[in-house]
Design an enzyme around this catalytic site. Structure first.
Site, PDB file in Angstrom:
ATOM      1  N   LEU A   1       9.094  -9.926   3.032  1.00 37.60           N
ATOM      2  CA  LEU A   1       9.125 -11.029   4.013  1.00 37.60           C
ATOM      3  C   LEU A   1       9.502 -10.563   5.413  1.00 37.60           C
ATOM      4  O   LEU A   1      10.225 -11.250   6.135  1.00 37.60           O
ATOM      5  CB  LEU A   1      10.084 -12.135   3.551  1.00 37.60           C
ATOM      6  CG  LEU A   1       9.746 -12.803   2.222  1.00 37.60           C
ATOM      7  CD1 LEU A   1      10.818 -13.824   1.857  1.00 37.60           C
ATOM      8  CD2 LEU A   1       8.383 -13.482   2.283  1.00 37.60           C
TER       9      LEU A   1
ATOM     10  N   LYS B   1       3.401 -23.456  -3.161  1.00 40.40           N
ATOM     11  CA  LYS B   1       2.769 -22.272  -3.752  1.00 40.40           C
ATOM     12  C   LYS B   1       3.460 -21.937  -5.067  1.00 40.40           C
ATOM     13  O   LYS B   1       4.638 -21.568  -5.081  1.00 40.40           O
ATOM     14  CB  LYS B   1       2.871 -21.103  -2.772  1.00 40.40           C
ATOM     15  CG  LYS B   1       2.046 -19.884  -3.113  1.00 40.40           C
ATOM     16  CD  LYS B   1       2.107 -18.908  -1.953  1.00 40.40           C
ATOM     17  CE  LYS B   1       1.161 -17.753  -2.148  1.00 40.40           C
ATOM     18  NZ  LYS B   1       1.183 -16.838  -0.970  1.00 40.40           N
TER      19      LYS B   1
ATOM     20  N   THR C   1       1.352 -14.044  -6.461  1.00 39.32           N
ATOM     21  CA  THR C   1       1.122 -12.769  -7.141  1.00 39.32           C
ATOM     22  C   THR C   1       1.875 -12.675  -8.476  1.00 39.32           C
ATOM     23  O   THR C   1       2.833 -13.404  -8.707  1.00 39.32           O
ATOM     24  CB  THR C   1       1.559 -11.597  -6.253  1.00 39.32           C
ATOM     25  OG1 THR C   1       2.929 -11.792  -5.860  1.00 39.32           O
ATOM     26  CG2 THR C   1       0.687 -11.499  -5.019  1.00 39.32           C
TER      27      THR C   1
ATOM     28  N   CYS D   1      10.701 -17.221  -3.674  1.00 38.52           N
ATOM     29  CA  CYS D   1      11.829 -16.488  -3.097  1.00 38.52           C
ATOM     30  C   CYS D   1      13.048 -16.578  -4.021  1.00 38.52           C
ATOM     31  O   CYS D   1      13.267 -17.600  -4.672  1.00 38.52           O
ATOM     32  CB  CYS D   1      12.191 -17.063  -1.734  1.00 38.52           C
ATOM     33  SG  CYS D   1      10.837 -17.018  -0.547  1.00 38.52           S
TER      34      CYS D   1
ATOM     35  N   LYS E   1       1.898 -15.698   8.095  1.00 38.35           N
ATOM     36  CA  LYS E   1       2.826 -14.859   7.338  1.00 38.35           C
ATOM     37  C   LYS E   1       4.109 -15.624   7.008  1.00 38.35           C
ATOM     38  O   LYS E   1       4.552 -16.475   7.775  1.00 38.35           O
ATOM     39  CB  LYS E   1       3.176 -13.621   8.165  1.00 38.35           C
ATOM     40  CG  LYS E   1       3.807 -12.512   7.341  1.00 38.35           C
ATOM     41  CD  LYS E   1       3.975 -11.253   8.153  1.00 38.35           C
ATOM     42  CE  LYS E   1       4.409 -10.094   7.279  1.00 38.35           C
ATOM     43  NZ  LYS E   1       5.399 -10.434   6.258  1.00 38.35           N
TER      44      LYS E   1
ATOM     45  N   ALA F   1       5.257  -5.144  -1.891  1.00 39.31           N
ATOM     46  CA  ALA F   1       6.636  -5.646  -1.827  1.00 39.31           C
ATOM     47  C   ALA F   1       7.084  -5.500  -0.381  1.00 39.31           C
ATOM     48  O   ALA F   1       7.919  -4.651  -0.033  1.00 39.31           O
ATOM     49  CB  ALA F   1       7.546  -4.872  -2.763  1.00 39.31           C
ATOM     50  N   ILE F   2       6.485  -6.305   0.486  1.00 44.14           N
ATOM     51  CA  ILE F   2       6.780  -6.218   1.919  1.00 44.14           C
ATOM     52  C   ILE F   2       8.216  -6.654   2.203  1.00 44.14           C
ATOM     53  O   ILE F   2       8.889  -6.091   3.059  1.00 44.14           O
ATOM     54  CB  ILE F   2       5.799  -7.092   2.726  1.00 44.14           C
ATOM     55  CG1 ILE F   2       4.345  -6.675   2.426  1.00 44.14           C
ATOM     56  CG2 ILE F   2       6.083  -6.990   4.215  1.00 44.14           C
ATOM     57  CD1 ILE F   2       4.023  -5.240   2.734  1.00 44.14           C
TER      58      ILE F   2
END
Length: 325
Positions: free
Chosen positions: A84, A175, A203, A140, A56, A81-82
């Site tokens: 982080l 990524k 995503t 981010c 994670k 939309a966790i």
């Protein structure tokens, strides 16, 4: 006692990725399997069925994440939309990594940050750990630049990669975000800055609306769309990035909507050396076994001794003209 897979994976699935020996081309994607232990509670699941697990996303300090709703199922996909949510890098290195069984598979850290300094600090902490490789999540937002995402500006992406490169000798995987004008230019900047591999794609930004309240369903307003809905986009992005990464010898993790062996094979033919599985795990935790089996059967039918013989074999030649009836 949780049952484990005792099957030995076919040798044709084995490969080298950034100097790491992988028993399968499948990697479990960051954010979908927690810190590598969540799915081991599922009967029949085994970490040995995959080549690597990306942990994670981890930041310097602990984060609580976004307000709910944070996950919403869409047609052929999922919005999330966790935010982080994670316990911070010190806790991960001190408490979580020692509990992982590194004899089962490879474990890759996922580094996140709101500033380049935070990326550097988290990378430094993981460099002094048993982690096998480091994935840099450049999607981010940069708080020093008014919230602009690092991954949407090639020059900014390169700066993050270069700064992290100086902090570690472990393999770095960058990524890439699909939410940008030219993913090839971004890939080129990251390669020049020293990345060892690229993960394509993250995503795609999207939203859903509750027509009764006339408000976004996701508490954050918008989220990242994953699942089969984004597969055609992800395939094209892998093909485009391979045009840059292939000649440079930089491997790609192809990801975005993979739910079957056929999906995985498409990504490999487009240029991926490994494939990421994420959203599919939510409705079929044992999907990796069928993907492994299907890839091995395809290679045997095509008389290919190894997966590497299939990478980047997409035929993009002009199709012959068809006669009108």
């Amino acid at each position: 006692m949780i049952a484990e897979s005792n099957a030995v994976l076919p040798g044709s699935l084995a490969s080298r990725f950034c100097g790491l020996n992988l028993s399968s081309p499948i990697m479990l994607l960051s954010g979908c399997v927690g810190f590598g232990e969540e799915y081991t509670r599922v009967e029949g699941f085994s970490n040995r069925d995959v080549g690597a697990i990306v942990l994670k996303g981890t930041t310097a300090a602990p984060r609580l994440g976004n307000a709910p709703h944070r996950v919403y199922e869409t047609s052929d996909g999922m919005l999330n939309a966790i935010g982080l949510q994670n316990p911070g890098v010190d806790y991960v290195v001190r408490e979580i990594l020692p509990a992982l069984d590194f004899s089962e598979t490879r474990f890759i850290a996922n580094v996140c940050g709101s500033t380049i300094e935070e990326y550097v600090e988290v990378t430094r902490r993981f460099d002094d750990s048993p982690i096998d490789a480091i994935e840099i999540n450049i999607s981010c937002p940069n708080v020093k630049e008014g919230g602009v995402q690092f991954g949407n500006v090639p020059e900014m992406s390169g700066r993050v990669v270069a700064a992290c490169r100086r902090m570690t000798r472990k393999p770095i995987i960058t990524k890439l975000s699909p939410n940008q004008t030219d993913i090839r230019e971004n890939a080129r900047r990251c390669i020049d800055a020293g990345t060892d591999a690229l993960a394509v794609i993250n995503t795609i930004t999207g939203m859903s609306i509750d027509i009764d309240t006339r408000r976004p369903v996701i508490g954050n307003g918008q989220g990242g769309l994953s699942g089969p809905a984004i597969k055609p986009i992800a395939l094209l992005k892998v093909k485009e990035v391979y045009e840059v990464a292939g000649p440079a010898g930089i491997p790609i993790i192809g990801q975005g909507g993979i739910t079957s062996a056929r999906d995985a094979l498409e990504f490999i033919i487009a240029g991926a050396s490994a494939v990421g599985v994420g959203t599919a795990l939510f409705y079929d935790p044992l999907v990796c076994r069928s993907i492994n089996q299907g890839i091995a059967e395809y290679l045997a039918a095509q008389r290919l001794a190894s997966l590497t013989q299939l990478i980047g074999t997409l035929d993009t030649g002009a199709q012959p003209a068809r006669e009108c009836a």
